[in-house]
Design a protein around this motif. Sequence first.
Motif: not given
Length: 110
Positions: A54, A100-101, A57, A103, A68
């Motif tokens: 995670g 980037n997510t 994306d 997280k 995404p």
Amino acid sequence: MDSKAIIRDLLLEGLDDWVPVDRLIWLAREESKQSGGDFRSLAIELLTELMRDGLMDIGELGDTGFEPWRGDADAVLARLVTALDQVDWMPAGGVCWLANTPKGDRMASE
């Protein structure tokens, strides 16, 4: 540079902007030259880890910015590998982008 270093590099780049998949492929090629492995396998391994954990994306740039790709991780990865195969793994900025997510941002900022 090992896989963890490549992932860290991608996440750091992703703090400022979306990252073209070309960057991941280039880093996989460079690492494979050192290790003697297959860059495609390494690139798929890296993409799998980024998505599974995670951290990033996969998507494209559209009218709303980064969009995404829809589907579960396996479907998105299969779509990406098919697209990369069609351009002989030399996307020239045209296949997809990585974002980037939250997280991934946190991990890059640590």
